[in-house]
Scaffold this active site. Structure first.
Site, PDB file in Angstrom:
ATOM      1  N   HIS A 269       2.019 -36.208  19.506  1.00 14.06           N
ATOM      2  CA  HIS A 269       3.241 -35.842  18.780  1.00 14.06           C
ATOM      3  C   HIS A 269       4.438 -36.472  19.501  1.00 14.06           C
ATOM      4  O   HIS A 269       4.487 -37.677  19.675  1.00 14.06           O
ATOM      5  CB  HIS A 269       3.303 -34.311  18.682  1.00 14.06           C
ATOM      6  CG  HIS A 269       4.357 -33.756  17.783  1.00 14.06           C
ATOM      7  ND1 HIS A 269       5.048 -34.471  16.861  1.00 14.06           N
ATOM      8  CD2 HIS A 269       4.838 -32.481  17.685  1.00 14.06           C
ATOM      9  CE1 HIS A 269       5.904 -33.684  16.223  1.00 14.06           C
ATOM     10  NE2 HIS A 269       5.798 -32.473  16.706  1.00 14.06           N
ATOM     11  N   HIS A 308       0.418 -42.190  11.273  1.00 18.71           N
ATOM     12  CA  HIS A 308       1.213 -40.997  10.930  1.00 18.71           C
ATOM     13  C   HIS A 308       0.462 -40.210   9.864  1.00 18.71           C
ATOM     14  O   HIS A 308      -0.174 -40.791   8.990  1.00 18.71           O
ATOM     15  CB  HIS A 308       2.597 -41.397  10.389  1.00 18.71           C
ATOM     16  CG  HIS A 308       3.583 -40.283  10.467  1.00 18.71           C
ATOM     17  ND1 HIS A 308       3.645 -39.296   9.520  1.00 18.71           N
ATOM     18  CD2 HIS A 308       4.509 -39.990  11.394  1.00 18.71           C
ATOM     19  CE1 HIS A 308       4.588 -38.432   9.850  1.00 18.71           C
ATOM     20  NE2 HIS A 308       5.136 -38.824  10.990  1.00 18.71           N
ATOM     21  N   ASP A 364       7.968 -43.445  17.174  1.00 13.57           N
ATOM     22  CA  ASP A 364       7.848 -43.498  18.644  1.00 13.57           C
ATOM     23  C   ASP A 364       7.585 -44.891  19.186  1.00 13.57           C
ATOM     24  O   ASP A 364       7.629 -45.100  20.399  1.00 13.57           O
ATOM     25  CB  ASP A 364       6.713 -42.566  19.089  1.00 13.57           C
ATOM     26  CG  ASP A 364       7.089 -41.107  18.870  1.00 13.57           C
ATOM     27  OD1 ASP A 364       6.329 -40.391  18.213  1.00 13.57           O
ATOM     28  OD2 ASP A 364       8.178 -40.724  19.323  1.00 13.57           O
TER      29      ASP A 364
HETATM   30  C1  SDX Z   1       5.234 -37.978  15.641  1.00 16.11           C
HETATM   31  O1  SDX Z   1       4.084 -35.155  11.752  1.00 16.11           O
HETATM   32  C2  SDX Z   1       5.203 -35.710  12.043  1.00 16.11           C
HETATM   33  O2  SDX Z   1       6.103 -35.847  11.238  1.00 16.11           O
HETATM   34  C3  SDX Z   1       5.359 -36.171  13.485  1.00 16.11           C
HETATM   35  C4  SDX Z   1       6.614 -36.952  13.789  1.00 16.11           C
HETATM   36  C5  SDX Z   1       7.852 -36.100  13.696  1.00 16.11           C
HETATM   37  O3  SDX Z   1       8.930 -36.669  13.481  1.00 16.11           O
HETATM   38  O4  SDX Z   1       7.753 -34.878  13.941  1.00 16.11           O
HETATM   39  O5  SDX Z   1       6.723 -38.047  12.890  1.00 16.11           O
HETATM   40  C6  SDX Z   1       6.587 -37.513  15.219  1.00 16.11           C
HETATM   41  O6  SDX Z   1       4.487 -37.218  16.189  1.00 16.11           O
HETATM   42  C7  SDX Z   1       4.819 -39.399  15.292  1.00 16.11           C
HETATM   43  C8  SDX Z   1       3.331 -39.694  15.683  1.00 16.11           C
HETATM   44  C9  SDX Z   1       3.312 -40.050  17.168  1.00 16.11           C
HETATM   45  N1  SDX Z   1       1.915 -40.126  17.653  1.00 16.11           N
HETATM   46  C10 SDX Z   1       1.355 -41.299  17.997  1.00 16.11           C
HETATM   47  O7  SDX Z   1       1.906 -42.395  17.874  1.00 16.11           O
HETATM   48  C11 SDX Z   1      -0.039 -41.151  18.616  1.00 16.11           C
HETATM   49  C12 SDX Z   1      -0.986 -42.143  17.967  1.00 16.11           C
HETATM   50  N2  SDX Z   1      -1.177 -41.760  16.569  1.00 16.11           N
HETATM   51  C13 SDX Z   1      -2.329 -40.947  16.254  1.00 16.11           C
HETATM   52  O8  SDX Z   1      -2.764 -40.080  17.236  1.00 16.11           O
HETATM   53  C14 SDX Z   1      -2.364 -40.459  14.806  1.00 16.11           C
HETATM   54  O9  SDX Z   1      -2.034 -41.531  14.027  1.00 16.11           O
HETATM   55  C15 SDX Z   1      -1.515 -39.262  14.413  1.00 16.11           C
HETATM   56  C16 SDX Z   1      -1.734 -38.095  15.309  1.00 16.11           C
HETATM   57  C17 SDX Z   1      -0.069 -39.633  14.420  1.00 16.11           C
HETATM   58  C18 SDX Z   1      -1.910 -38.883  12.987  1.00 16.11           C
HETATM   59  O10 SDX Z   1      -3.220 -38.449  13.049  1.00 16.11           O
HETATM   60  P1  SDX Z   1      -4.002 -37.974  11.725  1.00 16.11           P
HETATM   61  O11 SDX Z   1      -3.108 -37.964  10.535  1.00 16.11           O
HETATM   62  O12 SDX Z   1      -4.723 -36.700  12.059  1.00 16.11           O
HETATM   63  O13 SDX Z   1      -4.997 -39.148  11.469  1.00 16.11           O
HETATM   64  P2  SDX Z   1      -6.430 -39.278  12.131  1.00 16.11           P
HETATM   65  O14 SDX Z   1      -6.354 -38.961  13.607  1.00 16.11           O
HETATM   66  O15 SDX Z   1      -7.395 -38.506  11.292  1.00 16.11           O
HETATM   67  O16 SDX Z   1      -6.708 -40.852  12.005  1.00 16.11           O
HETATM   68  C19 SDX Z   1      -7.305 -41.403  10.857  1.00 16.11           C
HETATM   69  C20 SDX Z   1      -8.084 -42.614  11.400  1.00 16.11           C
HETATM   70  C21 SDX Z   1      -9.089 -42.237  12.510  1.00 16.11           C
HETATM   71  O17 SDX Z   1     -10.079 -43.259  12.514  1.00 16.11           O
HETATM   72  P3  SDX Z   1     -11.574 -42.935  11.955  1.00 16.11           P
HETATM   73  O18 SDX Z   1     -12.010 -41.655  12.664  1.00 16.11           O
HETATM   74  O19 SDX Z   1     -11.353 -42.682  10.460  1.00 16.11           O
HETATM   75  O20 SDX Z   1     -12.374 -44.116  12.256  1.00 16.11           O
HETATM   76  O21 SDX Z   1      -7.181 -43.546  12.031  1.00 16.11           O
HETATM   77  C22 SDX Z   1      -7.479 -43.640  13.424  1.00 16.11           C
HETATM   78  C23 SDX Z   1      -8.302 -42.393  13.790  1.00 16.11           C
HETATM   79  O22 SDX Z   1      -9.134 -42.674  14.913  1.00 16.11           O
HETATM   80  N3  SDX Z   1      -6.210 -43.649  14.111  1.00 16.11           N
HETATM   81  C24 SDX Z   1      -5.898 -44.502  15.079  1.00 16.11           C
HETATM   82  C25 SDX Z   1      -4.564 -44.208  15.405  1.00 16.11           C
HETATM   83  N4  SDX Z   1      -4.107 -43.198  14.643  1.00 16.11           N
HETATM   84  C26 SDX Z   1      -5.137 -42.850  13.845  1.00 16.11           C
HETATM   85  N5  SDX Z   1      -6.619 -45.477  15.703  1.00 16.11           N
HETATM   86  C27 SDX Z   1      -5.970 -46.165  16.665  1.00 16.11           C
HETATM   87  N6  SDX Z   1      -4.675 -45.958  17.021  1.00 16.11           N
HETATM   88  C28 SDX Z   1      -3.960 -44.977  16.419  1.00 16.11           C
HETATM   89  N7  SDX Z   1      -2.683 -44.789  16.779  1.00 16.11           N
END
Ligand code: SDX
Length: 431
Positions: A269, A308, A364
């Site tokens: 997050h 996201h 971010d």
């Molecule tokens: C913020 O919600 C909000 O609005 C948050 C925010 C706010 O203003 O409050 O916008 C701020 O938190 C932005 C996000 C910051 N986090 C990151 O940058 C961390 C990296 N991102 C991920 O951890 C992820 O993308 C999330 C947590 C942001 C979203 O996760 P989801 O929606 O639960 O998606 P998921 O984990 O189910 O991913 C779907 C697929 C998966 O692959 P498979 O299992 O289908 O093979 O995408 C992959 C994940 O492994 N994946 C990534 C990835 N993000 C998702 N793979 C590599 N790198 C990534 N960053």
């Protein structure tokens, strides 16, 4: 689309059919509960880890369209607010639901400006942390401690009490954040300067040394205004959900906001901006990017700052921040990590692994580059997220308190453990 906004559900276990109304694109979980309900069976429930497809509230604070990359605060597009407003005006908009008149604005700015000081005992509390304490841990605990200085805050049904705590929290977050930063540097804490604007005062408490009066660079103060506006709210994100869930027990707003800070601390997050900088530094040079990308595709780690839950094309805030990067680098000089970030983005956006998963830069990905150029260490980046997000958390908390539909948050579970075991006292078990 037909007028008949209902679902017809047939329970094949009994052959029974149910008409379930559809309202605002949702069905009520309670209506599902009527399916299969008997004296012994509570009826159907919804299983949704992480609430990926569950609406927890009605809200009029922030609108997001993840496919179109739209973000609006109280109906105003983020691009216009970032371009032409100030953080305190946006905070007023989020909290009160409309833009302030001149009189309302001046009164709001005056109240917040004159509530930036914190009790000296809080300063002592912060000084009790180890020299290398993470600023988010310090912020989390000092905001929770604020509840002990204002016990009247528990009267959350009183509009004036709510207003006073909202002013105090928005006013004191920069002070507590700046003091956590100064603590980590072993520098004396700088008291607020009420002659300065909200972001100028924050810069003064962060960077003032022996000069009589800190003279903030207006371009850096403006960049912080834009960044604070972009981070102010984001509908039902993880930390807002934490504030609402904790707030649903009718606790005071300081305790509810400290829960939001705790949720924001996590690397998935708000902690992602700190993780992005550490990732870029670990990659080190552009030639190492392909090997890093292969590691991400193998699942060794995530590409931090990408992806996201809602935005599936682009995060409009990332677009605006990329422009702010140039303005800041005009003052500070270009951050060498920018080249790695831009090359990483270019490669990722061409790679099917990321395209197929709709992974694009989020808020971010670039913000950390600006923060580092402003001389913040990575540990401070999430503090810079928590300060403006306090306005959004409080706007959402106010909605919760006044929402007649809301109840204390207490989800169901699917039980997977043992049942009715016979207890054997320790003496027998160990004999
Ligand atoms: C913020 O919600 C909000 O609005 C948050 C925010 C706010 O203003 O409050 O916008 C701020 O938190 C932005 C996000 C910051 N986090 C990151 O940058 C961390 C990296 N991102 C991920 O951890 C992820 O993308 C999330 C947590 C942001 C979203 O996760 P989801 O929606 O639960 O998606 P998921 O984990 O189910 O991913 C779907 C697929 C998966 O692959 P498979 O299992 O289908 O093979 O995408 C992959 C994940 O492994 N994946 C990534 C990835 N993000 C998702 N793979 C590599 N790198 C990534 N960053």
């Amino acid at each position: 689309m037909t007028e008949n906004q209902t679902l017809t559900v047939r329970d094949n276990r009994t052959g029974e059919e149910f008409e379930i109304p559809i309202t605002d694109g949702t069905i009520r979980a309670g209506d599902l509960g009527k399916i299969g309900r008997t004296d012994d069976d509570p009826g159907l429930a919804v299983y949704d880890p992480g609430f990926t497809n569950t609406a927890s509230t009605r809200s009029a604070v922030t609108y997001i369209d993840g496919d179109k990359g739209i973000l609006e605060y109280r109906g105003y597009p983020i691009e216009q607010l970032a371009e032409s407003s100030t953080f305190l005006e946006v905070a007023y908009l989020l909290i009160h639901g409309e833009l302030p008149t001149r009189e309302q604005h001046d009164q709001w700015v005056h109240e917040i400006t004159f509530h930036t000081f914190v009790h000296e005992n809080l300063k002592s509390q912060l000084q009790g942390f180890r020299y290398d304490a993470h600023p988010m841990g310090m912020l989390l605990s000092s905001v929770g401690a604020l509840s002990t200085f204002y016990p009247e805050a528990r009267a959350i049904r009183d509009p004036q009490v709510r207003h006073d705590q909202i002013v105090r929290l928005i006013a004191k977050m920069p002070t507590l954040g700046a003091w956590s930063f100064r603590h980590a540097q072993g520098k004396p804490y700088v008291y607020p300067d009420n002659d300065l604007s909200y972001t100028e005062n924050f810069l003064s408490m962060l960077f003032k040394m022996s000069e009589q009066k800190y003279n903030p660079d207006p371009r850096l103060a403006k960049a912080l205004e834009v960044l604070f506006i972009l981070h102010a709210d984001h509908e039902q994100n993880c930390s807002t959900n934490a504030v609402r869930s904790v707030g649903s027990s009718e606790v005071d707003p300081y305790s509810a906001v400290s829960a939001g800070i705790a949720a924001l601390y996590g690397p998935l997050h708000g902690g992602a901006n700190e993780a992005v900088l550490k990732m870029l530094k670990r990659i080190g040079t552009p030639d190492k990017i392909p090997a890093f990308i292969e590691g991400v595709k193998r699942g060794d780690e995530k590409l931090m700052g990408f992806g996201h839950r809602v935005y599936k094309n682009f995060d409009p805030r990332a677009t605006i921040i990329k422009k702010a990067v140039d303005d800041v680098f005009e003052v500070t000089g270009v951050n060498p990590l920018l080249e790695i970030a831009q090359e990483l983005e270019r490669i990722a956006l061409e790679d099917d692994y990321f395209i197929s998963r709709k992974l694009y830069p989020n808020v971010d990905f670039y913000s950390g580059l600006i923060y580092e150029a402003l001389q913040f260490p990575p540990e401070m980046f999430t503090v810079l997220f928590a300060i403006p997000r306090t306005a959004g958390w409080l706007a959402q908390w106010l909605e919760l308190v006044d929402d007649k539909e809301q109840k204390i948050a207490r989800p169901k579970q699917i039980y997977t453990g043992d049942r009715t075991l016979d207890f054997v006292p320790a003496a027998q078990r160990w004999a």
